[in-house]
Design a protein around this motif. Structure first.
Motif: not given
Length: 314
Positions: A27-28, A59-62, A267-272, A277-281
């Motif tokens: 992810l980073i 990065i939202g790719m298949g 930081e820990y954040d729910d947005c991650i 889940r939304s398959n968006r970077p």
């Protein structure tokens, strides 16, 4: 591999790994790559986590039709044939190997061929997702880079594995330099924490090397000063977790004699997990969030303080 390094110096290579899996390195890497691309840098992401490739999803790719497998198995001879545009300007990807049972352990010739051909890629930055653990292939990718970055969670097992990775990478670096067979065997013995010689740290190794070959001991001291891995703490939930990076930096200097640079924390954040889940970077889905600001700060540190100025939205 030394020759490969010389050829690739026109590019900046970042290798990001960790002592254990599931720590958020992919992810980073993905979001750092997008951050660089938005600065009009030409960026190539390479999923060299050959045992668990998933960089494309961050990065939202298949999964692309062509992957590193096709190159490693010589279904294509040119690395350019497995470079895929991501749909994000300036950002391309080589997706990770699949359908190879021994993909996590490519032959030496395969690894050399991969590193050599990366030189033919037109990119300003190459970001390698090298996976977790301390196998020779992972360590060699880490040492091959301009910046070797470790991601760690603020928990005991992850921290312990990170220390083990740092020591293993240093021992691997030194072993590849020395020619004396006795010294190579000494380094191999040092990797066993229960060795009978009492070698527990690089300091101990230097002491024993000097007894065998003083000049090599001086070389080892020089290499220890030149070896400067970098660290990111992920999922920090408070000040105590943030301080883990500083504590590890101080411990590496005190006990190993190795300069560890603390690049920063996320930081820990729910947005991650929501972005996953939304398959968006993350940097596109939640611009301005705490984790995105942290990624931008880390990228700025790796660029030597360069200001991140970009209003581009994709």
């Amino acid at each position: 591999m030394v020759e490969c390094q010389k050829n690739l110096r026109s590019k900046e290579i970042w290798a990001i790994g960790g002592g254990k899996g599931g720590i958020g390195k992919s992810l980073i890497i993905g979001n750092a790559g997008i951050t660089l691309a938005r600065l009009n840098k030409k960026v190539l992401l390479v999923d060299a986590d050959l045992g668990g490739a998933n960089l494309h999803t961050t990065i939202g790719m298949g999964l692309p039709e062509v992957t590193l497998s096709d190159f490693l198995k010589r279904r294509t001879e040119k690395i350019q044939d497995v470079v895929i545009p991501t749909g994000i300007p300036n950002l391309s990807i080589i997706s990770g190997a699949r359908d190879i049972l021994d993909a996590a352990n490519p032959h030496h010739a395969q690894k050399e061929r991969l590193l050599r051909q990366l030189n033919t890629i037109d990119a300003d930055y190459i970001l390698l997702d090298i996976g977790a653990g301390t196998s020779y292939n992972i360590l060699d990718f880490f040492l091959f880079s301009n910046h070797g970055v470790l991601v760690v969670l603020p928990e005991p097992t992850a921290i312990e594995n990170a220390y083990r990775f740092i020591k293993s990478a240093f021992y691997r670096r030194f072993r590849k330099i020395v020619r004396n067979r006795q010294l190579k065997e000494l380094v191999d013995s040092a990797k066993d924490q229960k060795n009978t010689m009492g070698i527990r740290t690089p300091y101990d190794l230097i002491k024993h090397v000097k007894m065998v070959e003083p000049a090599a001991g001086e070389l080892l001291e020089l290499e220890m000063r030149k070896f400067k891995p970098k660290l990111i703490v992920n999922q920090a939930r408070g000040k105590e977790d943030i301080q883990v990076g500083f504590a590890m930096r101080n411990a590496c200097e005190t006990f190993f004699g190795i300069s560890l640079e603390y690049l920063g924390y996320l930081e820990y954040d729910d947005c991650i997990w929501r972005s996953v889940r939304s398959n968006r970077p993350l940097v596109l889905e939640y611009p301005g969030s705490g984790p995105v600001r942290s990624i931008e700060s880390i990228v700025r540190n790796l660029l030597g303080g360069e200001q991140l100025v970009s209003g581009t939205n994709y």
